[in-house]
Scaffold this active site. Structure first.
Site, PDB file in Angstrom:
ATOM      1  N   GLU A  81      44.578  68.711 -34.327  1.00 17.10           N
ATOM      2  CA  GLU A  81      43.648  67.627 -34.037  1.00 17.10           C
ATOM      3  C   GLU A  81      43.341  67.640 -32.543  1.00 17.10           C
ATOM      4  OE1 GLU A  81      45.359  66.460 -37.942  1.00 17.10           O
ATOM      5  OE2 GLU A  81      46.271  67.071 -36.053  1.00 17.10           O
ATOM      6  N   SER A  82      42.491  68.577 -32.135  1.00 20.30           N
ATOM      7  CA  SER A  82      41.929  68.673 -30.778  1.00 20.30           C
ATOM      8  C   SER A  82      42.766  69.495 -29.805  1.00 20.30           C
ATOM      9  CB  SER A  82      41.577  67.291 -30.226  1.00 20.30           C
ATOM     10  OG  SER A  82      40.642  66.653 -31.087  1.00 20.30           O
ATOM     11  N   CYS A  96      42.141  63.602 -32.228  1.00 21.05           N
ATOM     12  CA  CYS A  96      41.179  62.912 -33.089  1.00 21.05           C
ATOM     13  C   CYS A  96      41.875  62.423 -34.352  1.00 21.05           C
ATOM     14  CB  CYS A  96      40.025  63.857 -33.428  1.00 21.05           C
ATOM     15  SG  CYS A  96      40.557  65.402 -34.226  1.00 21.05           S
ATOM     16  N   SER A 293      37.213  73.988 -33.746  1.00 21.01           N
ATOM     17  CA  SER A 293      37.731  73.599 -32.439  1.00 21.01           C
ATOM     18  C   SER A 293      37.771  74.818 -31.529  1.00 21.01           C
ATOM     19  CB  SER A 293      39.147  73.010 -32.550  1.00 21.01           C
ATOM     20  OG  SER A 293      39.130  71.717 -33.096  1.00 21.01           O
ATOM     21  N   HIS A 317      35.005  70.176 -30.203  1.00 16.29           N
ATOM     22  CA  HIS A 317      35.581  69.845 -31.506  1.00 16.29           C
ATOM     23  C   HIS A 317      34.468  69.321 -32.406  1.00 16.29           C
ATOM     24  CE1 HIS A 317      39.513  70.467 -29.754  1.00 16.29           C
ATOM     25  NE2 HIS A 317      39.106  69.747 -28.732  1.00 16.29           N
TER      26      HIS A 317
END
Length: 448
Positions: A81-82, A96, A293, A317
């Site tokens: 997540e990022s 995120c 990403s 992203h």
């Protein structure tokens, strides 16, 4: 490979694309970390923290490391997540979804103290765009006031701001200013021991245009240049979104790794050419069934007219599902508001904005430029400050039909169309803020 005209699958569970961005400075510059003159294998400060220690911290946040690229000055971690960026003197954690970004902060403070002899914070920044699905957030991230309370419990001199329309797209910021607690003006946070953690082992149109000035009592000019541009985009076009969905697998064909697919997508769409490829180290990842990403480390200097040089980053992203499509671009390389003279150089701000927007074709977007006072006080050719020049550039890049080329000399557009098909926007918000030591330019736009 990414899909062409393949029907985009529908995902029933919404995903929160807008990220939570936490940036902590433990010293004003790399030269101020305790081991600056005694590097270990060329590394100083926080870059000497073992990877496993960062991974344990990320377990608290609820995300995982996918890959890492190591530069001369920076380590860039691509996350599930990022992203996480580690510098000798500061750390940037961008996550995120429903990740618990702020819950990683107490652990980060412990890590800096125990592994880098950095017991106090010079500056802290926390920011995010307004959530699409705030009801899905967890912990302190359910409401902005809860995030502020969490940070206030750690920092004695924080300040919180809402930038933009409360009932529309807006940007939230919490920041601290250097206090009077140490030789470098550090802010002494509350003891991380007060948190429950396991032991850490030491190994609307122009009418909304406003110019607001908020002066903090404490002002400070950072010892090193600080410049961050963010482009936060939503309602991506169908043609822009489709490249971020994986095609159905071909029977008996060898499977490509997410990194290889990510690099292919980057090249096809022109992401690899946002900056000159010979200055860029790109790490990209394509998610299954959809999403993208990338982190990039950039060597800059030859293309910057003011003679400064260094290693910067950009990160992208993408959440491509219809109904909550979102893409973010962030970069800390200082960009000129004057036109670049050569395609081999670092692009100017106008060119970079247009390249990014042409790839993702958003229906709505907001831009923020966060810049230290030392840079903002420099006058441009027309007598403008950097923030004023940025606002002019935002508008000209997005509201005026002008050709733009990528670094290799070819046009970069999300669907391969020419300049006459390029999306144009109307500005719905323009706001300038002045903080202690920093200035902010914020603007939002909608597709005409």
């Amino acid at each position: 490979m990414a899909v062409g005209d393949y029907h985009l699958p529908y995902t029933s569970t919404p995903f929160e694309g807008p990220e939570k961005l936490l940036e902590i400075w433990f010293a004003p510059s790399p030269a101020r970390v305790p081991d600056a003159h005694a590097p270990k294998n060329g590394r100083i400060g926080l870059r000497n923290v073992p990877k496993q220690v960062w991974e344990d911290m990320l377990d608290i946040v609820k995300c995982k490391v996918l890959s890492v690229i190591e530069g001369e000055e920076t380590d860039a971690y691509l996350l599930s997540e990022s992203s996480l960026f580690v510098f000798p003197h500061r750390i940037i954690l961008k996550t995120c979804g429903t990740t618990l970004n702020l819950l990683g902060l107490p652990r980060i403070l412990e890590i800096a103290h125990k592994f880098a002899s950095l017991p106090s914070v010079y500056r802290c920044f926390y920011s995010r765009k307004s959530f699409m699905f705030p009801e899905r957030q967890l912990g302190p991230h359910r409401e902005w006031k809860d995030e502020v309370s969490f940070l206030d419990a750690i920092f004695p001199n924080g300040a919180a701001y809402t930038v933009g329309k409360v009932n529309g797209d807006h940007w939230l910021l919490y920041l601290t200013t250097p206090g009077q607690y140490g030789a470098n003006g550090e802010t002494a946070p509350s003891s991380p021991n007060s948190f429950s953690l396991s032991p850490l082992h030491s190994e609307n149109g122009e009418k909304n245009e406003i110019d607001q000035t908020l002066q903090n009592v404490e002002t400070d000019t950072p010892f090193t240049q600080d410049y961050t541009i963010e482009i936060l985009m939503s309602n991506l076009s169908h043609k822009a979104r489709e490249s971020f969905f994986l095609a159905p697998p071909v029977q008996d064909a060898p499977l490509e790794s997410p990194s290889i697919i990510g690099r292919t997508v980057s090249s096809t769409l022109g992401i690899s050419d946002l900056f000159p490829p010979h200055l860029t180290t790109l790490d990209a990842y394509a998610f299954d069934p959809c999403g993208y990403s990338s982190n990039a480390l950039l060597k800059w200097g030859d293309g910057i007219e003011d003679g400064h040089s260094g290693e910067g980053y950009y990160t992208i992203h993408v959440t491509p599902e219809e109904g909550w499509s979102y893409a973010s671009f962030e970069c800390n390389v200082p960009l000129s508001s004057s036109p670049s003279s050569s395609a081999k150089n670092i692009p100017d701000l106008h060119t970079l904005i247009r390249r990014v927007v042409d790839i993702f074709q958003p229906g709505r977007l907001s831009l923020t430029l966060f810049i230290s006072n030392a840079n903002n006080n420099a006058e441009e050719d027309e007598g403008e400050t950097a923030v004023e020049a940025a606002q002019r550039t935002f508008k000209s890049a997005l509201t005026v039909q002008r050709p733009v080329s990528c670094s290799s000399g070819d046009s970069v557009t999300g669907d391969g169309s020419g300049e006459n098909d390029r999306m144009l926007y109307k500005r719905t918000d323009k706001i300038n803020y002045q903080f202690g030591g920093y200035n902010l330019a914020f603007a939002s736009f909608e597709f005409r």
